[in-house]
Design an enzyme around this catalytic site. Structure first.
Site, PDB file in Angstrom:
ATOM      1  CB  SER A 280      -0.961  -0.022   1.190  1.00  0.00           C
ATOM      2  OG  SER A 280      -1.986   0.932   1.049  1.00  0.00           O
ATOM      3  CG  ASP A 379      -6.727  -2.906  -3.594  1.00  0.00           C
ATOM      4  OD1 ASP A 379      -7.366  -2.051  -2.960  1.00  0.00           O
ATOM      5  OD2 ASP A 379      -5.535  -3.174  -3.376  1.00  0.00           O
ATOM      6  CG  HIS A 412      -5.477  -2.614   0.146  1.00  0.00           C
ATOM      7  ND1 HIS A 412      -4.845  -2.089  -0.968  1.00  0.00           N
ATOM      8  CD2 HIS A 412      -4.910  -1.992   1.211  1.00  0.00           C
ATOM      9  CE1 HIS A 412      -3.954  -1.198  -0.587  1.00  0.00           C
ATOM     10  NE2 HIS A 412      -3.960  -1.129   0.725  1.00  0.00           N
TER      11      HIS A 412
END
Length: 457
Positions: A280, A379, A412
């Site tokens: 991330s 995601d 994610h």
């Protein structure tokens, strides 16, 4: 007293309807995992549900079946609502089994991505060694706890200023018991054993939208696996916003890398081969670090320090931080607002050059190290299109291999828990790193043709 008790009993929802409600709630969660909501403000709740159910589907089935048995004991199937709830649960469990199959099949997706960049100049093992650390017990537990074979040296100050955000942890294999035990009796001195070869090094940068996160929280399955294969791993902290302003985050990452290059040999690491990874915001920072070696604007006071890396593995990284239609607008207004108000503390309209310089997509070049980019198709926090654009831009110019694995149904943060998907991606990353080590050891320069893999359903 009897009248009050009767009134309370009258207000209670019958057990069959409670079970039905919970079954419907569970089914909604499964549906959200398959069909996530990407629009704000529901993208974060959608991520939370999809991440948990997507990575631990079998465990979810197990506790839901156990809960069903408990409900049955208390009369959940004494009415039609309970039987309807059971039917809904069975459909939900079927969906969860599908998620488990998707996690198991992630290995095929990763292998297909690696196959596209595998050749004589980048010899990725065609049959990657299965993950050693993620055994069946750890997979069932999911939470990646450190085993006894992994030692850690905590809170080393890599800047020397005492700031707790300027600390790193080093993970490496513990010494065996025989190494620390006294000899039972005198014996003829054997020939001295050769000193162990220095270990390759992985530096991991945690995520958290540049405003939160800690070095102890992320990247554990991959780091523990690499340690079991003889690596030394380094997890770093860096300054966070809003207390700190960009580019403090990347400056700290580079300072930590400079420390690793100068001192990791003291901990058994090889400073001549250093990889970098992160997820991330950490994926953004590791990619930017790998693409900006020697950039003086990100190395104030240590401009001459070596911050180069030999390979980069970003997970679901934020590769574009601009305010353009091709940039942050893909994420919705939330990301640009976060960047302008809390991270950059300036607007993209007034200073577009700051946002562009911070975006790995706009920093690609021919001399970039090998990259293995991993991203989930589902995601909701960092759209998969961001990864696709970055891989296309890097692959168009880089002389090094650029591999890309796009994982079906993955949300994610899919690499945080010890899951089936994480096991597959970890084995693939280890294979890619082995090839990068072989490539770095060759005396010949990198081969000129760019090789890009783009694997997704």
């Amino acid at each position: 007293m009897e009248r009050r008790a009767g009134g309370i009993q009258g207000m209670m929802v019958p057990v069959p309807f409670v079970y039905l409600g919970l079954a419907l709630l569970g089914a909604a969660g499964v549906l959200l995992t398959y069909r996530p909501v990407r629009s704000e403000p529901l993208s974060v709740p959608s991520f939370t549900v999809g991440f948990l159910l997507g990575e631990v589907p079998l465990q979810t089935i197990a506790w839901q079946v156990a809960a069903t048995v408990v409900f049955a004991v208390f009369g959940a199937f004494d009415g039609w609502a309970g039987w309807l709830g059971l039917a809904v649960s069975i459909v939900s469990w079927t969906g969860l089994l599908g998620l488990a199959v998707s996690g198991w099949r992630a290995g095929r997706v990763v292998e297909a991505a690696l196959a596209l960049v595998r050749d004589d100049d980048f010899p990725i093992p065609s049959d990657p060694v299965a993950a050693e650390w993620d055994n069946s017990w750890r997979l069932s537990r999911a939470v990646p706890l450190r085993g006894r074979s992994v030692g850690v040296t905590k809170n080393i100050d890599y800047w020397g200023d005492g700031d707790r955000r300027h600390r790193l942890d080093i993970y490496r294999a513990r010494r065996t018991a025989s190494e620390g035990a006294a000899a039972p009796a005198p014996a003829p001195a054997p020939a001295p054993a050769p000193a162990p070869a220095p270990a390759p090094v992985m530096v991991y940068i945690h995520g958290g939208a540049w405003v939160m996160g800690e070095k102890r929280e992320q990247g554990k399955p991959m780091m523990y696996e690499l340690v079991s294969r003889g690596w030394v791993c380094v997890a770093i902290n860096y300054r966070l916003s809003p207390k700190s302003t960009w580019p403090a985050h990347i400056v700290d990452a580079k300072k930590a890398m400079a420390w690793v290059k100068a001192h990791i040999a003291e901990y058994g690491g090889d400073p001549s081969f250093v990889a970098v990874s992160g997820g991330s915001a950490g994926g953004h920072l590791c990619a930017l670090l790998a693409l900006t070696a020697g950039d003086a604007s990100f190395q104030p006071g240590f401009e001459d320090a070596d911050t180069s890396v030999d390979v980069c593995v970003p997970f679901y990284g934020v590769m574009d931080m601009t305010g353009s239609d091709e940039g942050a607008s893909r994420y919705g207004a939330g990301l640009l607002e976060l960047l302008e108000k809390r991270v950059m503390k300036t607007s993209a309209a007034e200073h577009p050059e700051i946002f562009r310089a911070a975006s790995p997509t706009y920093r690609v070049h021919a001399d970039a190290p090998p990259f293995f980019v991993l991203h989930g198709q589902n995601d909701t926090l960092v759209p998969v299109s961001v990864a696709r654009t970055f891989v296309a831009a890097l692959g168009a110019v880089s002389r090094a291999p650029v591999a890309y694995a796009e994982l079906p149904l993955a949300q994610h943060a899919f690499d945080i828990l010890a899951s089936l998907r994480c096991r597959a991606t970890t084995a693939g990353v280890a294979a890619f790193l082995d090839a990068a080590r072989w490539r770095a050891a060759q005396p010949l320069p990198p081969t000129p043709p760019s090789r890009v893999s783009d694997v997704h359903d």
